[in-house]
Structure formats: C-alpha cells, structure tokens
Scaffold this active site. Sequence first.
Site: not given
Ligand code: URA
Length: 434
Positions: A82, A161, A168, A183, A187
């Site tokens: 990632h 999320d 957020r 977060s 994923k």
């Molecule tokens: N990218 C994400 O996937 N989540 C976040 O909280 C910030 C950046």
Amino acid sequence: MRMVDLIQKKQRGEALTAQEIQWMVEGYTESRIPDYQMSAMLMAIYFNDMTDDERASLTQAMVESGEQIDLSAIQGVKVDKHSTGGVGDTTTLVLAAMVASLGVPVAKMSGRGLGHTGGTIDKLESIPGFHVEISQEEFIDLVNKNQVAVVGQSGNLTPADKKLYALRDVTSTVESIPLIASSIMSKKIASGADAIVLDVKTGAGAFMKTVEDARELAQAMVRIGNQVGRKTMAVISDMSQPLGYAIGNALEVKEAIDTLKGEGPEDLTELCLVLGSQMAHLGGVGNDLDEAKALLQENLENGKALEKFKQFVASQGGDPDVIDHPEKLPQAEYQIPVEAEKDGVVSHIVADSIGVASMMLGAGRETKESSIDLAVGIVLNKKVGDRVKQGEPLAFLHSNREDVQDVKEKVLQSISIEEKADALPLIHEIIENA
Ligand code: URA
Ligand code: CA
C-alpha cells in the site's frame, strides 16, 4: 453498554476495551449510534489518542464490519503493498511483475485514480485490450498460474471505515494517527493480505509533510499489522518531487516497462527494489532483505521480470506487443516543451502541483464520474539537482489540445530554479519492526 459512557471514558483518557470498540463500531455501522455521538468520540480520540491494543481492536472491528476477501485458495504468502499516495508513482506496476518473477503471489486489488494521484487500474487499461473485470475465481486461478493478477475493487469492504471516514472529513478529525492507521490497515486486511508492505510518502506532495509524522504513521501501521497477525513492514520514501520522470497513465506504463528492462529512472528503480525486497522477504524469499534485493536485481538483469510482465498483460487480455513496441500505447497529439526561464539548478519540483498540472491536461479525474485521457500527461526532463539553461526544456506536456498556456504556467510555478540545490534523499527510513 451506553455510548455516552464510552465517550466519557475516552474523554478521561482511559482505554476502551476490545468489546467496547467492537460494540461501538458495529452500532455505528448499523446506524444505532448516531453521527453526533460518534463525532464526539472521534474528537475525544483525536485529543487523547489510542493505545496499541485499542488501535488493533478498532482495525479488527472495521474489518469485521463488512465482507472479507478469502484468498486462501492461492498458494503461498499473499503479500500486498500500500502506498499512502504519490504523483507519478509507477511502483505497483513494476513491483507486481518483479515480485511475481520470484514466485511470490501478487493478488492485487486496485482502484481507479481520483484527483491528481493516478490509479493502477487506469494505468493498466491504457494497454490495448487489458481488462480487470474478472471474476473472483478467475482472479485466484490467474494468481495460482502466473503468480500475479490485478482485479478491480468490488464488494462491500469495511463499510465502517467508509462511514467513519466521511464523518471525520466533516468533523476535522481526519488527521489523527490512530484513525488514519486503522483506516488504511482495515482495508488491506479485509482484502485478504497475509503480509503487508507500506510505502509511506513524505514531503510536499504527500499526506504526511514531515519525516517525523510519516514515521509515526508507519510505526503505528506496522504495529497494528503485526498485532492482528499480518506481518507488516514499511518504507518511508520521499514525495517532495514526483517519482521517475513520467506522470500520466500510458506514460507511466512506458516508464514501468523501461524499468523492468533495467533502463528506468534511478529513483523509481531503487524504490521498487527496496519495497520489492520487503515483499519478497515477507513472501519467504531470501534470508534477509539484502538477499531478497539481490535476487530482484538479478531478475531485472536477466529479463525474467520483464517476461513476467508480458505474461501478466497477455493473461488479462492486453496486447503484449506494447512491451517491445511502447508506441502502440495511446499517444497524445502534441508534445510541447516547457522551457526554463533562467539558468541554474532545479531545487524543487512540487509533486502534487505537477500532479494537478497533469490533471489539467486530462490525465486525472476531477470527480468519480469524470472520464480521463489515458494518453496525456507530463514527462519531466529535469529533476532536483539537475543543471538547466534558459530556454532548455524542464518538461514536455503530452497533450491532445494545442493551447496549453494554463498548464505551462502551472508547471513553471511548480519548479524552482536556484543557484544550488540540496540533495533529496529517496528513502528516509526502512522499518522492519516497530
Ligand atoms: N487514507 C485512508 O484510507 N484513511 C485515512 O484515514 C487517511 C488516508
Ligand atoms: Ca513516474
């Protein structure tokens, strides 16, 4: 349990238990807990932080809020990578082939680009015929057969999320290390990765502007990964200038091919070797990172990595001829130089601003619905530290419109020329353990 009690607990700076976090995330996903209570909780977390246990519990609860991809039918350790988002970041294309050429399975789920950062799927779709609309079964078969495949994101992954991120965004609680780290990790884990390599970018073009912030985020994610049973490593890499020279979909595919031929830009090649060594090592190759890196280097030199890319392209319907004939990729009508206005040394190339310039040519999406032009983009002719003479090209705009004055101005604003330049490190840190 009552949400107001949990908010008070976090307000006092106490740690929530795994059960409390699980209850709260599930309740919020299913709309039993209203936005206003969750907003108060997010703000309390923003100010009072979370312990390692809380961060791992929050990640796990978000993973369990939706579908989880089962990759157990793929043999070997499935390692995913990632990146926290870069401009002209062509690493995924190069890494997929490089790492797979060592026999480590790369089962990549990717998205399309939004804004000025490009998406891997858009880049791949610039190869004539290439498609990512394959079934879950086909995807698994391809990885077992070729060690590499890329599929579009599908399914209902981490709905908690999605809902929390949106909240957020409007409550000014995005910039919180425990919330960002959980977060991102939720994923990756829901996508079925056994092991995870993180490329945390820092610099003007990145989400984390300073090395200190990037380090804190990287360490937080590595700890979460290891705590929930996914071996995780990270690299902190520089994104104050774009990676490589090319920014734009087809242009980056060509750059990826050059890199797999061993003729790519130095910075892109080095970052791919470093990230690739972590992926390969976590996948069980090499006794240590140095050994894994040497094996990757070997496969760049002996053509095996390039051969793997050809096989991967062909297996998903793409024309493998583009590898020997990159001119078969979509080409823009005009190549327009952006000339330096004075003599000197290139001292800064603001990555995100170059990304915006490329988007102005049509390479990026303004909204999820916009269509993009795969042929267009920017190829830098100079990088930080290079000497330049007045009138010499700093970059070439690959454009399908002739009048590009607005883009030229944007590029010129993004590149500074001074008497001298400070050297830019590419890799700030390698985190094997946190
Ligand atoms: N990218 C994400 O996937 N989540 C976040 O909280 C910030 C950046
Ligand atoms: Ca690039």
